[in-house]
Design a protein around this motif. Structure first.
Motif, mmCIF file in Angstrom:
data_model
loop_
_atom_site.group_PDB
_atom_site.id
_atom_site.type_symbol
_atom_site.label_atom_id
_atom_site.label_comp_id
_atom_site.label_asym_id
_atom_site.label_seq_id
_atom_site.Cartn_x
_atom_site.Cartn_y
_atom_site.Cartn_z
ATOM 1 N N ILE A 294 -3.769 -0.919 7.727
ATOM 2 C CA ILE A 294 -4.325 0.417 7.556
ATOM 3 C C ILE A 294 -3.216 1.441 7.795
ATOM 4 O O ILE A 294 -2.596 1.457 8.861
ATOM 5 N N TYR A 295 -2.988 2.295 6.813
ATOM 6 C CA TYR A 295 -1.930 3.303 6.897
ATOM 7 C C TYR A 295 -2.510 4.656 7.300
ATOM 8 O O TYR A 295 -3.644 4.992 6.939
ATOM 9 N N ARG A 296 -1.738 5.409 8.026
ATOM 10 C CA ARG A 296 -2.197 6.721 8.468
ATOM 11 C C ARG A 296 -2.460 7.665 7.303
ATOM 12 O O ARG A 296 -3.348 8.510 7.350
ATOM 13 N N GLY A 297 -1.684 7.535 6.262
ATOM 14 C CA GLY A 297 -1.818 8.432 5.132
ATOM 15 C C GLY A 297 -2.908 8.054 4.155
ATOM 16 O O GLY A 297 -3.062 8.704 3.127
ATOM 17 N N GLY A 301 -7.127 1.243 -1.955
ATOM 18 C CA GLY A 301 -6.342 0.432 -2.868
ATOM 19 C C GLY A 301 -5.629 -0.725 -2.200
ATOM 20 O O GLY A 301 -5.138 -1.638 -2.873
ATOM 21 N N GLN A 302 -5.606 -0.723 -0.851
ATOM 22 C CA GLN A 302 -5.039 -1.852 -0.119
ATOM 23 C C GLN A 302 -5.888 -3.104 -0.354
ATOM 24 O O GLN A 302 -7.086 -3.038 -0.649
ATOM 25 N N ARG A 303 -5.270 -4.255 -0.133
ATOM 26 C CA ARG A 303 -5.965 -5.518 -0.377
ATOM 27 C C ARG A 303 -6.990 -5.835 0.708
ATOM 28 O O ARG A 303 -6.765 -5.557 1.882
ATOM 29 N N PRO A 329 -13.297 -0.623 0.639
ATOM 30 C CA PRO A 329 -13.922 -0.389 1.946
ATOM 31 C C PRO A 329 -13.025 0.361 2.919
ATOM 32 O O PRO A 329 -13.460 0.688 4.033
ATOM 33 N N PHE A 330 -11.776 0.650 2.512
ATOM 34 C CA PHE A 330 -10.867 1.369 3.403
ATOM 35 C C PHE A 330 -11.264 2.827 3.564
ATOM 36 O O PHE A 330 -10.880 3.462 4.539
ATOM 37 N N THR A 331 -12.010 3.390 2.619
ATOM 38 C CA THR A 331 -12.527 4.740 2.789
ATOM 39 C C THR A 331 -13.586 4.708 3.887
ATOM 40 O O THR A 331 -14.659 4.143 3.722
#
Length: 452
Positions: A294-297, A301-303, A329-331
């Motif tokens: 998980i990126y701060r920005g 689109g990550q896997r 699901p990262f949102t």
């Protein structure tokens, strides 16, 4: 049976700390529902977290305001609801030492908050006991009436910290046959000095107040945790009869398996990945969520993957039909899934859709949350699937639980969701008139509060 059930806050807790329910959460206090567990009888157990931060921190008593109406606090609130939504029992427990100022609802080492960490998940064990689990493999067993904590299994967060070393699991889910699907942590994963969840395991014996079963490792997230030593081995976590540790663990790991499936993505595609909470799809088949760094920005689109693993540790497939960006699901970091082992269904709700799969991993339905018929679902989190095949959703801000009965055949969930959302609007209005919530906080003035 009611479609809509308020998540209740005990009035005694509110009055004791003089909580201003009209204040916004950005002012330093808040409430959230972390988990829901459903009994075969239809009773609901809800695990909530209520906190306030006034800006005073530190271990020194001189840094702490002794006035309960001004102090920091943090509590687990466990509530048992009858099928019709009435409250039958409420228990609270103090937690983080930085958020606990008095001994009325929390003492030096109370209930579910031994040391620094707290409960995040619930599981109803086959004998009716409630298991509350949390980070660092903390597990507490609680009687069905929420009266007593009958067993505590705890672990220091870092390998060199002092404290009891008797861990069990960070997440637990029960199979139809009474076995327990668990996740446990290891030191040294990705070179971290603290525990990170890394192993999915299964028990073949019951967990009781008097006995802790052996955990049989099925699969690992990371293949070779760096700096893992013999001192970190656990005698209750085994693979092929020997404690899991260093290079002795199930292979291929999930990260290795997923990298092999997509070699063109590069060796770092699944670097620094994490495990979500597994779900029981059948007695011998489980769904394990895996999500990338998980990126701060922003990480859309990550896997990510929902991997199918059997009870012998074989990776047999994954849930299909989700787009990395469009269905991400990262949102909101929403990786929760719910499974119905009786009917062989898996459900996932995120900000873009409500998804349904069959037991072989085939996606049979996606309800698009851009559709005005389902748009309200964006405000809910999926928390459980009951033994009767009902989805339990919790509204983020209105603190209401919604039951959605699922059809017996795959692909017919849409009309059920529409009906449930219409019923939700009607019942919410009726409840608001009847109970007079304050800023969507529903107060329980009648049920005695028991301190765990």
């Amino acid at each position: 049976m009611s479609h809509t059930i308020p998540v209740r806050l005990p009035s005694a807790l509110i009055e004791h700390h003089a909580i201003d329910l009209e204040r916004r959460y950005t002012d330093g206090w808040g409430m959230r529902v972390d988990d829901v567990a459903t009994a075969p009888s239809g009773d609901l157990y809800v695990l909530a977290y209520v906190y306030r931060s006034t800006g005073s921190w530190g271990d020194d008593a001189a840094d702490i305001d002794p006035d309960a109406t001004k102090a920091n606090f943090g509590y687990t609130v466990l509530t048992k609801y009858a099928p019709d939504g009435t409250v039958s029992a409420t228990a609270v427990s103090g937690q983080d030492r930085h958020l606990r100022q008095d001994t009325t609802y929390g003492g030096p080492k109370p209930g579910l908050g031994d040391d620094l960490w707290w409960a995040k998940g619930l599981c109803l064990l086959p004998d009716g006991t409630l298991a509350a689990t949390g980070p660092d493999d903390h597990t507490h067993l609680i009687t069905a009436d929420l009266a007593t904590v009958t067993a505590r299994h705890t672990m220091p967060r870092r390998r060199h910290d002092d404290g009891p070393k008797n861990p069990f699991a960070s997440w637990i889910s029960a199979t139809p046959g009474g076995r327990l699907l668990c996740t446990t942590g290891e030191y040294g994963v990705y070179n971290y000095g603290n525990l990170l969840t890394n192993i999915v395991s299964l028990t073949d014996q019951p967990l009781t107040a008097d006995s802790k079963p052996t955990l049989r490792a099925l699969v690992s997230m990371e293949a070779e945790p760096e700096k893992h030593t013999e001192a970190d081995l656990r005698p209750d976590l085994l693979w092929r009869g020997e404690p899991v540790g260093m290079a002795h663990r199930p292979r291929p790991s999930l990260s290795e398996h997923l990298t092999q499936l997509e070699p063109t993505a590069g060796s770092f595609a699944w670097s620094d990945s994490r495990l979500g909470r597994p779900a029981v799809l059948r007695e011998d088949l489980f769904v394990v969520p895996v999500f990338g760094h998980i990126y701060r920005g922003g990480s859309r689109g990550q896997r990510f993957a929902f991997v199918l693993v059997d009870d012998q540790g074989q990776i047999v497939g994954q849930l299909g039909g989700m787009h990395l960006h469009r269905d991400s699901p990262f949102t909101g970091h929403i990786f929760e899934i719910a499974a119905d082992p009786v009917r062989g269904r898996v459900y996932h709700l995120n900000r873009y859709g409500l998804f349904v799969w069959t037991a072989d991993g085939v996606r049979v339905q996606r309800l698009d949350l851009q559709d005005k018929r389902y748009k309200l679902l964006k405000h809910f989190t999926l928390r459980d699937c009951t033994p009767d095949g009902e989805l339990i959703l919790v509204h983020h801000t209105q603190h209401l639980m919604l039951r959605i009965p699922c059809p017996s055949t795959p692909g017919g969930l849409g009309p059920r969701v529409e009906d449930a959302l219409r019923a939700y609007a009607r019942e919410r209005t009726a409840l608001k008139k009847q109970l007079q919530p304050v800023n969507w906080h529903w107060i329980d003035h009648t049920t005695p509060v028991h301190r765990l």
